[in-house]
Design a protein around this motif. Structure first.
Motif, PDB file in Angstrom:
ATOM      1  N   PRO A 137      14.787   3.828   5.647  1.00 21.73           N
ATOM      2  CA  PRO A 137      14.533   3.211   4.355  1.00 21.73           C
ATOM      3  C   PRO A 137      13.992   1.798   4.577  1.00 21.73           C
ATOM      4  O   PRO A 137      14.387   1.108   5.515  1.00 21.73           O
ATOM      5  N   GLU A 142      14.570  -0.284  -0.952  1.00 20.14           N
ATOM      6  CA  GLU A 142      15.342   0.864  -0.480  1.00 20.14           C
ATOM      7  C   GLU A 142      14.842   2.198  -1.029  1.00 20.14           C
ATOM      8  O   GLU A 142      15.229   3.256  -0.539  1.00 20.14           O
ATOM      9  N   GLN A 143      13.971   2.164  -2.047  1.00 21.87           N
ATOM     10  CA  GLN A 143      13.403   3.399  -2.570  1.00 21.87           C
ATOM     11  C   GLN A 143      12.096   3.781  -1.871  1.00 21.87           C
ATOM     12  O   GLN A 143      11.433   4.726  -2.269  1.00 21.87           O
ATOM     13  N   THR A 145      10.062   3.899   2.271  1.00 20.67           N
ATOM     14  CA  THR A 145      10.361   4.062   3.692  1.00 20.67           C
ATOM     15  C   THR A 145       9.488   3.155   4.545  1.00 20.67           C
ATOM     16  O   THR A 145       8.415   2.700   4.119  1.00 20.67           O
TER      17      THR A 145
END
Length: 218
Positions: A137, A142-143, A145
């Motif tokens: 991530p 964090e949404q 990569t």
């Protein structure tokens, strides 16, 4: 991005030259060309942007980010590897003709995975490189990569990319990732990239001959 001393020796890298080629500023062009085509085909409705470390914007860092190249010429790779606190460290090539390598472990348990060079016609020829593939991530969003594909030489970086783009190996390597890292979103693989007559051979992560080291978060 290629260092200025390299750029000066390549024709058409001067923006004032009539035949200026913007892509010549990038290192690892084989890996970049291979990866761009694959990502663009897999995401036809999205804009895939290519940037040097000096050109990256906030929007780039907070999107899905793929970083190509090792710590010698890509400061983004060096800073990210340090920030992410991986158990894999990439050593720079200290002098021309010295190979460097990837180190895993600490203290007496350290192990070095280094490229192999052999004398061919009075010159050092690369016969085996080391490729590093890392996925996690993003530390910036964090949404999204972050993926790092790097090697000690260009053919190592190319091998890291080809592991998941080569039509003969990608299904096998994807299957290995799904089974080996099931439920894990952060993982790292070091693999051997054989170089035969100057051509990089795609690594097979399911083969003990090619797989050198693997790691995932707990």
């Amino acid at each position: 991005m290629l260092p200025p001393e390299y750029l000066r020796s390549i024709p058409y890298t001067d923006p004032n030259a009539p035949d200026y080629v913007d892509l010549y500023k990038f290192a690892d062009l084989d890996a970049l060309f291979e990866l761009f085509g694959h990502v663009r085909a897999a995401n036809p409705l999205n804009n895939v942007r290519v940037r040097t470390p000096n050109e990256v914007t906030t929007d780039d860092y907070t999107s899905h980010l793929v970083v190509l190249g090792g710590v010698d010429w890509n400061r983004t790779t060096a800073v990210l590897l340090h920030r992410l606190e991986l158990p894999v460290r990439q050593l720079p090539r200290p002098d021309e003709g010295e190979a460097g390598g990837f180190v895993v472990g600490e203290g007496e348990d350290q192990k070095l995975f280094a490229p192999v060079l052999e004398k061919v016609g009075g010159n050092e020829a690369l016969v085996e490189d080391v490729a590093h593939f890392f996925r996690a991530p993003s530390p910036f969003n964090e949404q999204r990569t972050i993926t790092i594909c790097n090697g000690m030489y260009g053919r190592g970086t190319y091998g890291a990319v080809r592991a998941l783009t080569d039509v003969r190996f990608r299904a096998r390597n994807e299957k290995y990732l799904r089974e080996r890292f099931a439920g894990k979103d952060t993982f790292s693989i070091l693999s051997r990239v054989k170089v035969f007559l100057g051509v990089a051979v795609t690594p097979d992560w399911s083969s003990s001959e090619d797989l050198l080291h693997e790691w995932s978060d707990t």
